[in-house]
Write a protein that holds these residues in place. Structure first.
Motif, PDB file in Angstrom:
ATOM      1  N   VAL A  42      10.383 -45.349 -13.377  1.00 42.99           N
ATOM      2  CA  VAL A  42      10.756 -44.318 -12.409  1.00 42.99           C
ATOM      3  C   VAL A  42      11.111 -44.981 -11.078  1.00 42.99           C
ATOM      4  O   VAL A  42      10.324 -45.746 -10.537  1.00 42.99           O
ATOM      5  CB  VAL A  42       9.612 -43.311 -12.204  1.00 42.99           C
ATOM      6  N   THR A  43      12.290 -44.695 -10.560  1.00 39.68           N
ATOM      7  CA  THR A  43      12.711 -45.238  -9.271  1.00 39.68           C
ATOM      8  C   THR A  43      12.437 -44.221  -8.167  1.00 39.68           C
ATOM      9  O   THR A  43      11.944 -43.117  -8.419  1.00 39.68           O
ATOM     10  CB  THR A  43      14.203 -45.597  -9.262  1.00 39.68           C
ATOM     11  N   THR A  44      12.801 -44.579  -6.957  1.00 35.33           N
ATOM     12  CA  THR A  44      12.637 -43.667  -5.820  1.00 35.33           C
ATOM     13  C   THR A  44      13.910 -42.907  -5.489  1.00 35.33           C
ATOM     14  O   THR A  44      13.938 -42.141  -4.524  1.00 35.33           O
ATOM     15  CB  THR A  44      12.193 -44.460  -4.574  1.00 35.33           C
ATOM     16  N   GLN A  45      14.982 -43.112  -6.279  1.00 35.90           N
ATOM     17  CA  GLN A  45      16.251 -42.443  -6.010  1.00 35.90           C
ATOM     18  C   GLN A  45      16.199 -41.003  -6.497  1.00 35.90           C
ATOM     19  O   GLN A  45      16.078 -40.740  -7.696  1.00 35.90           O
ATOM     20  CB  GLN A  45      17.404 -43.172  -6.685  1.00 35.90           C
ATOM     21  N   LYS A  46      16.329 -40.058  -5.579  1.00 38.51           N
ATOM     22  CA  LYS A  46      16.230 -38.646  -5.931  1.00 38.51           C
ATOM     23  C   LYS A  46      17.617 -38.047  -6.134  1.00 38.51           C
ATOM     24  O   LYS A  46      18.516 -38.250  -5.321  1.00 38.51           O
ATOM     25  CB  LYS A  46      15.479 -37.881  -4.839  1.00 38.51           C
ATOM     26  N   CYS A  47      17.778 -37.296  -7.215  1.00 40.84           N
ATOM     27  CA  CYS A  47      19.046 -36.634  -7.541  1.00 40.84           C
ATOM     28  C   CYS A  47      18.744 -35.254  -8.122  1.00 40.84           C
ATOM     29  O   CYS A  47      17.724 -35.052  -8.779  1.00 40.84           O
ATOM     30  CB  CYS A  47      19.842 -37.431  -8.578  1.00 40.84           C
ATOM     31  N   ASP A  48      19.658 -34.324  -7.908  1.00 41.02           N
ATOM     32  CA  ASP A  48      19.594 -33.036  -8.589  1.00 41.02           C
ATOM     33  C   ASP A  48      20.268 -33.126  -9.955  1.00 41.02           C
ATOM     34  O   ASP A  48      19.856 -32.474 -10.915  1.00 41.02           O
ATOM     35  CB  ASP A  48      20.283 -31.953  -7.755  1.00 41.02           C
ATOM     36  N   ARG A  49      21.331 -33.913 -10.031  1.00 41.38           N
ATOM     37  CA  ARG A  49      22.030 -34.209 -11.275  1.00 41.38           C
ATOM     38  C   ARG A  49      22.477 -35.662 -11.209  1.00 41.38           C
ATOM     39  O   ARG A  49      22.774 -36.177 -10.133  1.00 41.38           O
ATOM     40  CB  ARG A  49      23.264 -33.305 -11.471  1.00 41.38           C
ATOM     41  N   ALA A  50      22.548 -36.318 -12.361  1.00 36.71           N
ATOM     42  CA  ALA A  50      22.968 -37.720 -12.376  1.00 36.71           C
ATOM     43  C   ALA A  50      23.608 -38.045 -13.716  1.00 36.71           C
ATOM     44  O   ALA A  50      23.344 -37.390 -14.734  1.00 36.71           O
ATOM     45  CB  ALA A  50      21.785 -38.646 -12.116  1.00 36.71           C
ATOM     46  N   TYR A  51      24.452 -39.063 -13.702  1.00 37.53           N
ATOM     47  CA  TYR A  51      25.056 -39.571 -14.927  1.00 37.53           C
ATOM     48  C   TYR A  51      25.509 -40.999 -14.659  1.00 37.53           C
ATOM     49  O   TYR A  51      25.925 -41.325 -13.535  1.00 37.53           O
ATOM     50  CB  TYR A  51      26.251 -38.715 -15.361  1.00 37.53           C
ATOM     51  N   THR A  52      25.416 -41.833 -15.678  1.00 37.32           N
ATOM     52  CA  THR A  52      25.817 -43.233 -15.543  1.00 37.32           C
ATOM     53  C   THR A  52      26.669 -43.652 -16.728  1.00 37.32           C
ATOM     54  O   THR A  52      26.383 -43.292 -17.878  1.00 37.32           O
ATOM     55  CB  THR A  52      24.576 -44.156 -15.456  1.00 37.32           C
ATOM     56  N   ALA A  53      27.726 -44.421 -16.447  1.00 42.35           N
ATOM     57  CA  ALA A  53      28.557 -45.025 -17.495  1.00 42.35           C
ATOM     58  C   ALA A  53      29.313 -46.181 -16.862  1.00 42.35           C
ATOM     59  O   ALA A  53      29.680 -46.129 -15.677  1.00 42.35           O
ATOM     60  CB  ALA A  53      29.538 -44.008 -18.088  1.00 42.35           C
ATOM     61  N   GLY A  54      29.542 -47.227 -17.637  1.00 40.75           N
ATOM     62  CA  GLY A  54      30.334 -48.348 -17.156  1.00 40.75           C
ATOM     63  C   GLY A  54      29.798 -49.002 -15.903  1.00 40.75           C
ATOM     64  O   GLY A  54      30.556 -49.568 -15.123  1.00 40.75           O
ATOM     65  N   GLY A  55      28.485 -48.936 -15.684  1.00 36.99           N
ATOM     66  CA  GLY A  55      27.896 -49.560 -14.509  1.00 36.99           C
ATOM     67  C   GLY A  55      27.965 -48.731 -13.246  1.00 36.99           C
ATOM     68  O   GLY A  55      27.516 -49.171 -12.193  1.00 36.99           O
ATOM     69  N   THR A  56      28.511 -47.507 -13.334  1.00 40.17           N
ATOM     70  CA  THR A  56      28.602 -46.616 -12.177  1.00 40.17           C
ATOM     71  C   THR A  56      27.679 -45.421 -12.381  1.00 40.17           C
ATOM     72  O   THR A  56      27.705 -44.791 -13.435  1.00 40.17           O
ATOM     73  CB  THR A  56      30.041 -46.112 -11.969  1.00 40.17           C
ATOM     74  N   THR A  57      26.884 -45.124 -11.371  1.00 39.45           N
ATOM     75  CA  THR A  57      26.009 -43.957 -11.406  1.00 39.45           C
ATOM     76  C   THR A  57      26.492 -42.927 -10.401  1.00 39.45           C
ATOM     77  O   THR A  57      26.735 -43.254  -9.237  1.00 39.45           O
ATOM     78  CB  THR A  57      24.554 -44.334 -11.081  1.00 39.45           C
ATOM     79  N   ALA A  58      26.641 -41.690 -10.857  1.00 40.90           N
ATOM     80  CA  ALA A  58      26.928 -40.561  -9.969  1.00 40.90           C
ATOM     81  C   ALA A  58      25.636 -39.796  -9.772  1.00 40.90           C
ATOM     82  O   ALA A  58      25.008 -39.365 -10.739  1.00 40.90           O
ATOM     83  CB  ALA A  58      27.994 -39.658 -10.573  1.00 40.90           C
TER      84      ALA A  58
END
Length: 338
Positions: free
Chosen positions: A84-100
């Motif tokens: 578990v990291t400290t990065q808070k998101c309401d929605r997230a997705y990762t592909a190809g080394g990029t996280t939204a």
């Protein structure tokens, strides 16, 4: 500066630093406690804390939001140790080394789109307006899409409004709203004041994408073209599409009896034949599914108390749903670290 005044200021600075350190420690402890209390039996197994830019454990991982914090688990053992990291998101997705990461709104600020690189560091931050709802990244990590509610807060209602945008992380080109694209229905240009677009999923060429367009009470799957700025309808009663890794099928939700008030069922659409296959999940699923591989889709399912869990089900209509990660949502598969 006289001696006593300087000593007082130093003391205040030290006390402030101690207070901040205590708050940070409390936040980590609470994050761990919240993650543990999300499952019915009071725990998920081990919880490992990490900073967003900490090295990821080897092997394929399943990324999720654990109580709103960007987290990963072993794809082969999703009920095992959770990082578990400290990065808070309401929605997230990762592909190809990029996280939204769509962040929640703050007390004095609105939500933001954070684009994170492979090292977890923020590469771009874009202010947004509305309630974060969907986000996707193309397979190679170049294209990022997001959807927010800007009026109303549910797809089940007739009065909702959305705003969906796309960012090309390579060129920096930002498309603020897909509602500016030209819509074609059955080969003819379609114009209406009530068009809404949501739920983007990208094809492999970084130009084509699929999404949902709603107008006049009809929700349709569209194929989009970034360069041509067009949206062409393919099939009706298809929402929140998710393109399979092999590019041949769309996982989606559809309204029961075409009435969103009755809930949604998960199905898969064959793009070549437009044949639909209902999946074995019979509960209502209000999510944009994610493919674990070409055979399995994952999705978030909310319990009666509001807690989210990540589930998986075969994509061919066989089998039965199984729990993957308790107390989590926004699943995305991360390949092994090279």
């Amino acid at each position: 500066m006289n001696g006593p005044t300087q000593r007082v200021r130093i003391l205040v600075t030290v006390l402030a630093a101690v207070l901040l350190a205590g708050l940070a420690t409390t936040a980590v402890v609470r994050a761990r406690q919240n993650a543990a209390s999300a499952s019915p039996d009071g725990g998920h197994g081990a919880i490992a804390a990490a900073s967003p830019d900490a090295p990821r454990p080897p092997g394929p991982r399943l990324q999720v939001l654990s109580n709103g914090l960007l987290s990963t688990v072993d794809l082969a053992d999703p009920s095992g140790t959770r990082t578990v990291t400290t990065q808070k998101c309401d929605r997230a997705y990762t592909a190809g080394g990029t996280t939204a990461c769509l962040t929640p709104a703050g007390a004095l600020s609105g939500p933001r789109l954070l684009v994170l690189g492979p090292d977890g560091r923020v590469r771009r931050s874009i202010p947004l307006t509305g309630l974060p709802n969907r986000t996707r990244v193309s397979a190679d990590g170049r294209m990022v899409a997001w959807t927010l509610f800007v009026g109303g807060d549910s797809y089940a209602g007739g009065g909702f409004s959305t705003r969906t945008g796309i960012l090309d992380t390579r060129s920096g080109r930002l498309i603020g709203s897909l509602e500016d694209f030209t819509v074609f229905r059955e080969g003819r240009r379609y114009r209406a004041a009530d068009i809404n677009v949501w739920g983007v999923t990208f094809a492999a060429d970084d130009n084509r994408f699929y999404a949902t367009v709603s107008s006049a009470g009809t929700r349709s799957l569209v194929e989009g073209d970034v360069r041509a700025r067009t949206l062409r309808t393919l099939a009706d009663d298809v929402e929140c599409p998710s393109l399979s890794p092999d590019g041949t099928r769309i996982a989606f939700k559809h309204a029961v009896d075409a009435d969103p008030g009755k809930g949604w069922r998960l199905s898969v659409l064959d793009l070549a034949t437009l044949r639909r296959t209902q999946l074995a999940e019979t509960r209502t699923v209000d999510d944009q599914a994610a493919w674990l591989d070409d055979r399995t889709v994952a999705y978030g399912l909310q319990r009666a108390d509001g807690t989210n869990d990540v589930w998986g089900v075969p994509a061919d209509g066989t089998g039965r749903p199984r729990t993957l990660v308790l107390g989590a949502n926004s699943p995305a598969v991360l390949p092994p670290v090279r």
